[in-house]
Structures are given as C-alpha cells and as structure tokens.
Design an enzyme around this catalytic site. Structure first.
Site, PDB file in Angstrom:
ATOM      1  N   ARG A  86      60.551  63.994  62.058  1.00 15.88           N
ATOM      2  CA  ARG A  86      59.526  64.842  61.460  1.00 15.88           C
ATOM      3  C   ARG A  86      59.779  66.270  61.915  1.00 15.88           C
ATOM      4  O   ARG A  86      60.638  66.528  62.746  1.00 15.88           O
ATOM      5  CB  ARG A  86      58.095  64.382  61.747  1.00 15.88           C
ATOM      6  CG  ARG A  86      57.811  63.623  62.996  1.00 15.88           C
ATOM      7  CD  ARG A  86      57.928  64.415  64.274  1.00 15.88           C
ATOM      8  NE  ARG A  86      57.234  65.690  64.165  1.00 15.88           N
ATOM      9  CZ  ARG A  86      57.515  66.754  64.844  1.00 15.88           C
ATOM     10  NH1 ARG A  86      58.512  66.731  65.734  1.00 15.88           N
ATOM     11  NH2 ARG A  86      56.858  67.866  64.712  1.00 15.88           N
ATOM     12  N   ALA A 112      59.864  70.365  60.042  1.00 13.62           N
ATOM     13  CA  ALA A 112      60.497  70.883  58.822  1.00 13.62           C
ATOM     14  C   ALA A 112      62.026  70.873  58.867  1.00 13.62           C
ATOM     15  O   ALA A 112      62.694  70.356  57.961  1.00 13.62           O
ATOM     16  CB  ALA A 112      59.972  72.295  58.561  1.00 13.62           C
ATOM     17  N   ASP A 137      55.888  74.663  58.096  1.00 12.16           N
ATOM     18  CA  ASP A 137      56.559  73.711  57.216  1.00 12.16           C
ATOM     19  C   ASP A 137      56.932  74.354  55.887  1.00 12.16           C
ATOM     20  O   ASP A 137      57.805  73.865  55.175  1.00 12.16           O
ATOM     21  CB  ASP A 137      55.654  72.507  56.998  1.00 12.16           C
ATOM     22  CG  ASP A 137      55.347  71.849  58.331  1.00 12.16           C
ATOM     23  OD1 ASP A 137      56.082  70.944  58.740  1.00 12.16           O
ATOM     24  OD2 ASP A 137      54.396  72.302  59.007  1.00 12.16           O
TER      25      ASP A 137
HETATM   26  O1  MRU Z   1      53.798  66.166  60.303  1.00 11.11           O
HETATM   27  P1  MRU Z   1      54.943  66.769  61.060  1.00 11.11           P
HETATM   28  O2  MRU Z   1      55.011  66.377  62.484  1.00 11.11           O
HETATM   29  O3  MRU Z   1      56.256  66.644  60.332  1.00 11.11           O
HETATM   30  O4  MRU Z   1      54.528  68.280  60.991  1.00 11.11           O
HETATM   31  C1  MRU Z   1      55.410  69.257  61.055  1.00 11.11           C
HETATM   32  C2  MRU Z   1      55.289  69.953  62.310  1.00 11.11           C
HETATM   33  O5  MRU Z   1      55.836  69.503  63.284  1.00 11.11           O
HETATM   34  C3  MRU Z   1      54.503  71.138  62.422  1.00 11.11           C
HETATM   35  O6  MRU Z   1      53.703  71.462  61.380  1.00 11.11           O
HETATM   36  C4  MRU Z   1      55.341  72.236  62.983  1.00 11.11           C
HETATM   37  O7  MRU Z   1      54.505  73.069  63.639  1.00 11.11           O
HETATM   38  C5  MRU Z   1      56.147  72.977  61.978  1.00 11.11           C
HETATM   39  S1  MRU Z   1      57.562  72.154  61.501  1.00 11.11           S
HETATM   40  C6  MRU Z   1      58.719  72.915  62.494  1.00 11.11           C
END
Ligand code: MRU
Length: 377
Positions: free
Chosen positions: A54, A56, A242
């Site tokens: 998980r 981005a 994201d």
């Molecule tokens: O649901 P996730 O864990 O995939 O969410 C993404 C994230 O980890 C966060 O939103 C993060 O702060 C940004 S992605 C680098």
C-alpha cells in the site's frame, strides 16, 4: 532502508528466478516480517486490493511489476491492465504505472521483446520512485535545517499522518525522507506519529520503520495533533499524498484535512511530500474530482494486534452499529504551505507547480492547455 541492519526495498524481482516478484507483506508488520512471492498479475492485483502493499508509490511499482508478470505468463494485457487499475481508486500512481507499461509495450513485436521491455519498464518505475524519494529527502532536509538553526539545537518536532515512509514507496519514503536525511545529518529530530485509524498505518508502519532507523518518535492518537500544535510542540507537519491535482489540492489518508486546519490555525507549516508520479495532470478541482476510496465497515468496527505470540482481532463496537470507512480526504491548496518534490519545493498552486514541471500540458475534456507548454507522455 535497513531492516535489522540489512538493506531492503519494498518490492524486487526474485534473485535467481525473474518470473517471481517478491514484496514485503505489510499486513504482518510490525509483529512479523513476511516476504511474499507473487507470480501472476491476478496475485499482484490481490496484493494491492488487500493491502499487502500500500502507499501511492509502492502501489505504482507493484502495478508495474504486475504488468510484467502478465507479459511473462502470456496473460491478456488489456484485461490485466483493467484488473490492476480497478483495485484501488485514489492513488493516481496505479493507473500511471499501468499506462506507462502499456505505452512501452506498444513498441514490442516479439514475445522476447515484450518480456524485456516489461521488465525494463517495471525496473525503471521502481528505480525512479526510489531516486525521486531520495531527492525529496534532500530538498526537505533544508526545511528541517532552517528550523533547527532557529531552535538553536533543540529538537525539531515533525508531525506526520499515516505512512508515507519507505514502506509506502520503493525506498526512502516521501514524508519521511527529509526526516531520515535530517537524522543521518545528526540533527535532533523527533516525530509525532498519528496512529491513523482504522488500519493504523502510523502506529504499525511509520513507527516500525522510524524505530528500525533509530529516529526518535512518539505515537499519538489521531485527535492529538491540534492540542500539540496549540502548545507549540509541533514545528512542522509533513504528510504524503495519494493524488495531488496540478492546482495543488491534496488527497491523502483520511484525517489529513483536520491536521491541515489545525496547522493553519496555529501557524505551523504544513508540507506535502510527493514524487511527480503522484500529481494528476488532468484534475483541476480535488474536492470535486478525486475519487475517494470507501472500504469495508469491518476495518472500523475491529482492531487487531499481537497477543500471546499471535495476531488477534477483536470487535470494538456494538455488533449492530453501522460504520462508514472513507479512506482519504482532500486538503484544499489554501491550507498547504508547500509541496516537496524531486525537483525542489514549490507552492501548492498551478503556477508554481508548472514552473517546476514546465513540460506538462494540463487540462482535460476540453480544458484549454496552458499556453506555450509542450505535450508529454
Ligand atoms: O490506504 P493506504 O495505506 O494505501 O494509504 C496511502 C497512504 O499510505 C497515505 O495516504 C500516505 O500518506 C500517502 S501515500 C504515500
């Protein structure tokens, strides 16, 4: 980054068998360090949907490798692309990586060429992600250095939300990269880690990786940040994203918006760190346009952890209560002090973003492209 002193990325082709991709299965952290073998695009889609991977940047890299596995297995590429893209809606890196593979593969004629191009492209996506995060660290370091100089050596307190650390990318992380860079420079830096309910990416993942790197940190319940800011205990907020529009609206893990509001009210600088793969060059209005993932109610109704040497899950709500689980929110650009990218720091507005990325043409569905800019793939 290092795990027990050994360097790891979050995803890599298996040594000795390039038909297999290996990844750190994050569902078991911080309790167990598990490496998963993935051999098909469908398995990679499951790993993305069920959050073995998980964040981005890592979702993008996983999608790049997923397309590579589709080529290796002779899977229909259009179907694999559609499947992978459908797994999670908010992180723009997912579609970006799949489309990059499709564009690259359109140049291949023979099956051997296809495999070579898909492998090269997946590697490029992963390497670029790691390099861009490294550069974000160097640019963000300057912010921490300035605060450290002002505080005359007293520790710099950074608050972060969710996990935009190296586990969310291929290496280094976005929001954490400046923190690691500052720590490695010998600056006294301490991180307030939002626990980030319901999946606890902060208390599980960010805390684990900061701990592995020896960075001082304190886990706080999600609602604590405003209180700390009022008391002058937060010098800087750095979060990831994201998807960020080319106008500077920022989608990030649910709860980010509330931190940005509190930061604004307390004159605490609020920065968003992102590689350019997390910009959406087609979206102008984040609130209206960014798709927000809704996940299952059971994530809110349950909590999991470690007891008696094993993972356990418990329900923490009345059984019959309904629960809503919005994965992300959008922080409007007016609340964002700046964006830390691989090319430097800019303001969260169209003019400043496009000054850093002048090769981009923006706009879609009839929007007028920005005058004088060249189209780019
Ligand atoms: O649901 P996730 O864990 O995939 O969410 C993404 C994230 O980890 C966060 O939103 C993060 O702060 C940004 S992605 C680098």
């Amino acid at each position: 980054m290092n795990v027990r002193g050994q360097h790891f990325r979050t995803i890599w082709p298996k040594a000795g068998d390039e038909r297999v991709v290996q990844l750190i299965d994050q569902r078991f952290l911080p309790h167990r360090f598990v490496v998963e073998d993935v051999t098909t695009a469908a398995e990679m889609a499951t790993a993305i949907r069920d959050m073995h991977v998980r964040g981005a940047g890592l979702i993008g890299a996983a999608a790049g490798y997923g397309m590579y596995l589709a080529v290796v297995k002779g899977t229909d590429l259009a179907a694999a692309a559609e499947l992978l893209k459908a797994m999670r809606p908010t992180a723009v890196n997912l579609a970006w990586a799949v489309d990059r593979q499709i564009r690259a593969l359109s140049q291949a004629v023979t099956p051997e060429e296809k495999i070579l191009i898909a492998r090269t492209t997946a590697t490029e996506i992963a390497d670029e992600d790691a390099e861009h995060c490294r550069l974000i660290g160097l640019h963000g370091l300057e912010l921490i250095q300035q605060i450290a100089a002002r505080k005359q050596g007293r520790r710099v307190n950074v608050l972060t939300h969710c996990n935009a650390g190296w586990l969310a990318f291929v290496d280094h992380g976005s929001a954490t990269a400046p923190i690691y860079a500052a720590h490695d420079e010998g600056l006294a830096v301490h991180v307030w880690v939002d626990e980030t309910r319901p999946r606890n990416q902060g208390s599980k993942l960010t805390a684990w990786e900061l701990g592995e790197h020896g960075v001082a940190h304190t886990i706080i319940a999600d609602n604590t940040g405003g209180h700390l800011m009022q008391r002058g205990e937060v010098d800087l907020v750095i979060v990831g994203t994201d998807r960020t529009t080319y106008t500077g609206d920022v989608a990030n893990k649910i709860g980010t918006y509330l931190k940005a509001l509190a930061a604004k009210d307390n004159d605490v600088p609020f920065y968003v760190a992102l590689p350019s793969s997390s910009f959406d060059w087609t979206m102008r209005d984040g609130l209206a346009e960014i798709p927000i993932e809704e996940r299952g109610a059971e994530e809110v109704k349950h909590a999991d952890g470690w007891a008696d040497g094993r993972e356990v899950e418990v329900r923490v709500t009345p059984e019959s209560s309904a629960a809503a689980n919005y994965g992300f929110d959008v922080t409007p650009r007016r609340l964002v002090t700046g964006l830390i990218t691989e090319r430097g720091i800019c303001e969260a507005n169209e003019e400043s973003i496009l000054a850093l990325f002048p090769e981009r043409v923006v706009g879609r569905r009839g929007d007028t492209p920005v005058a004088g800019l060249q189209s780019c793939a």
